[in-house]
Design a protein around this motif. Structure first.
Motif, short mmCIF file in Angstrom:
data_model
loop_
_atom_site.label_atom_id
_atom_site.label_comp_id
_atom_site.label_asym_id
_atom_site.label_seq_id
_atom_site.Cartn_x
_atom_site.Cartn_y
_atom_site.Cartn_z
N THR A 1 56.37 6.05 -27.43
CA THR A 1 56.75 7.46 -27.37
C THR A 1 56.49 8.01 -25.96
OG1 THR A 1 56.28 7.82 -29.70
CG2 THR A 1 56.26 9.75 -28.27
N GLY A 2 57.50 8.72 -25.44
CA GLY A 2 57.40 9.27 -24.10
C GLY A 2 57.95 8.36 -23.03
N GLY A 3 58.26 7.14 -23.39
CA GLY A 3 58.77 6.18 -22.43
C GLY A 3 60.26 6.35 -22.15
N SER A 4 60.79 5.44 -21.34
CA SER A 4 62.19 5.50 -20.92
C SER A 4 62.86 4.14 -21.08
CB SER A 4 62.30 5.92 -19.45
OG SER A 4 61.77 7.21 -19.24
N LEU A 5 64.16 4.18 -21.29
CA LEU A 5 65.00 2.99 -21.30
C LEU A 5 66.34 3.35 -20.69
CD1 LEU A 5 64.58 1.36 -24.85
CD2 LEU A 5 63.89 0.35 -22.68
N GLU B 1 75.97 8.56 -35.48
CA GLU B 1 76.08 9.90 -34.92
C GLU B 1 76.31 9.86 -33.42
OE1 GLU B 1 72.42 12.02 -35.65
OE2 GLU B 1 71.34 10.93 -34.08
N PHE B 2 76.99 10.89 -32.97
CA PHE B 2 77.30 11.05 -31.55
C PHE B 2 76.04 11.34 -30.75
CE2 PHE B 2 79.63 12.30 -27.86
CZ PHE B 2 79.01 13.43 -27.36
N ALA B 3 75.94 10.74 -29.56
CA ALA B 3 74.83 11.03 -28.66
C ALA B 3 75.32 11.66 -27.35
CB ALA B 3 74.03 9.77 -28.36
N ALA B 4 76.30 11.01 -26.70
CA ALA B 4 76.78 11.51 -25.42
C ALA B 4 78.15 10.93 -25.10
CB ALA B 4 75.80 11.15 -24.30
N PHE C 1 68.45 12.71 -22.30
CA PHE C 1 69.36 11.59 -22.04
C PHE C 1 70.39 11.99 -20.99
CE2 PHE C 1 69.13 9.35 -26.48
CZ PHE C 1 67.75 9.35 -26.39
N THR C 2 70.79 11.02 -20.18
CA THR C 2 71.85 11.25 -19.19
C THR C 2 72.86 10.11 -19.26
OG1 THR C 2 70.31 12.38 -17.70
CG2 THR C 2 72.38 11.61 -16.76
N ILE C 3 74.12 10.46 -19.45
CA ILE C 3 75.19 9.47 -19.44
C ILE C 3 75.84 9.46 -18.06
CG2 ILE C 3 76.92 11.09 -20.35
CD1 ILE C 3 78.12 8.70 -21.91
N SER C 4 76.16 8.28 -17.58
CA SER C 4 76.83 8.15 -16.29
C SER C 4 77.72 6.92 -16.33
CB SER C 4 75.81 8.05 -15.15
OG SER C 4 75.01 6.90 -15.31
N ARG C 5 78.57 6.77 -15.34
CA ARG C 5 79.46 5.62 -15.29
C ARG C 5 79.69 5.21 -13.85
NH1 ARG C 5 84.70 7.29 -18.30
NH2 ARG C 5 85.49 5.29 -17.52
N ASP C 6 79.96 3.93 -13.68
CA ASP C 6 80.32 3.37 -12.38
C ASP C 6 81.67 2.69 -12.57
OD1 ASP C 6 80.67 1.92 -10.06
OD2 ASP C 6 78.57 1.39 -9.88
N ASN C 7 82.73 3.36 -12.15
CA ASN C 7 84.07 2.82 -12.40
C ASN C 7 84.35 1.56 -11.58
OD1 ASN C 7 84.64 4.77 -14.30
ND2 ASN C 7 85.75 6.10 -12.89
N ALA C 8 83.65 1.39 -10.49
CA ALA C 8 83.82 0.19 -9.68
C ALA C 8 83.25 -1.04 -10.40
CB ALA C 8 83.15 0.35 -8.34
N VAL D 1 79.21 1.81 -18.13
CA VAL D 1 78.68 3.12 -18.47
C VAL D 1 77.21 2.95 -18.83
CG1 VAL D 1 79.39 2.93 -20.89
CG2 VAL D 1 79.01 5.19 -19.89
N TYR D 2 76.43 3.95 -18.51
CA TYR D 2 74.98 3.88 -18.70
C TYR D 2 74.50 5.04 -19.57
CZ TYR D 2 75.52 1.03 -14.49
OH TYR D 2 75.92 0.09 -13.58
N LEU D 3 73.36 4.83 -20.19
CA LEU D 3 72.67 5.91 -20.88
C LEU D 3 71.19 5.83 -20.50
CD1 LEU D 3 73.06 8.27 -22.87
CD2 LEU D 3 72.23 6.74 -24.67
N GLN D 4 70.77 6.76 -19.65
CA GLN D 4 69.37 6.85 -19.27
C GLN D 4 68.66 7.70 -20.31
OE1 GLN D 4 67.61 5.44 -16.62
NE2 GLN D 4 65.82 6.29 -17.68
#
Length: 124
Positions: free
Chosen positions: A14-18, A46-49, A68-75, A79-82
């Motif tokens: 709990t409190g950690g990151s992935l 269920e939907f997250a991002a 949570f933060t969603i991002s993507r690298d099109n190159a 896609v990522y989910l922090q």
């Protein structure tokens, strides 16, 4: 046809990151909206991002917004989910999903392509 492969799941306190990653095989990756969904045992998926093709527009479920933060690298066709400040209730199998077009769908039905999922377990 689009193939999606998730990675990065695991066990965290709990409190950690992935950070989850999803690699896609689509030749026109930037034309797809990408999303992360999750499914806990005994519950519906269920939907997250979600994030649009350019990476500028995104949307989050209320339960993960601010953590949570969603991002993507099109190159890299990825896609990522922090995920930060994780809680036991975030425990679920996390799925990457894709749909053609720019609409940020919030429902499972809105997405045509799915990965196999990656397990995230948050211990208390």
């Amino acid at each position: 046809q689009v193939q999606l492969v998730e990675s990065g799941g695991g066990l965290v306190q709990t409190g950690g990151s992935l950070r989850l990653s999803c690699a896609a095989s689509a030749r026109t990756f930037s034309s797809f909206t990408l999303a992360w969904f999750r499914q806990a045992p005994g519950k519906e998926r269920e939907f997250a991002a979600a994030i649009g093709g350019s990476g500028v527009v995104s949307n989050y479920a209320g339960s993960v917004k601010g953590r949570f933060t969603i991002s993507r690298d099109n190159a890299k066709n990825t896609v990522y989910l922090q995920m930060n400040s994780l809680k036991p209730e975030d425990t679920a199998v996390y799925y990457c999903a894709a749909r053609a077009g720019s609409e940020l769908g919030l429902s499972v039905r809105a997405y045509d392509y799915w990965g196999q999922g990656t397990q995230v377990t948050v211990s208390s």
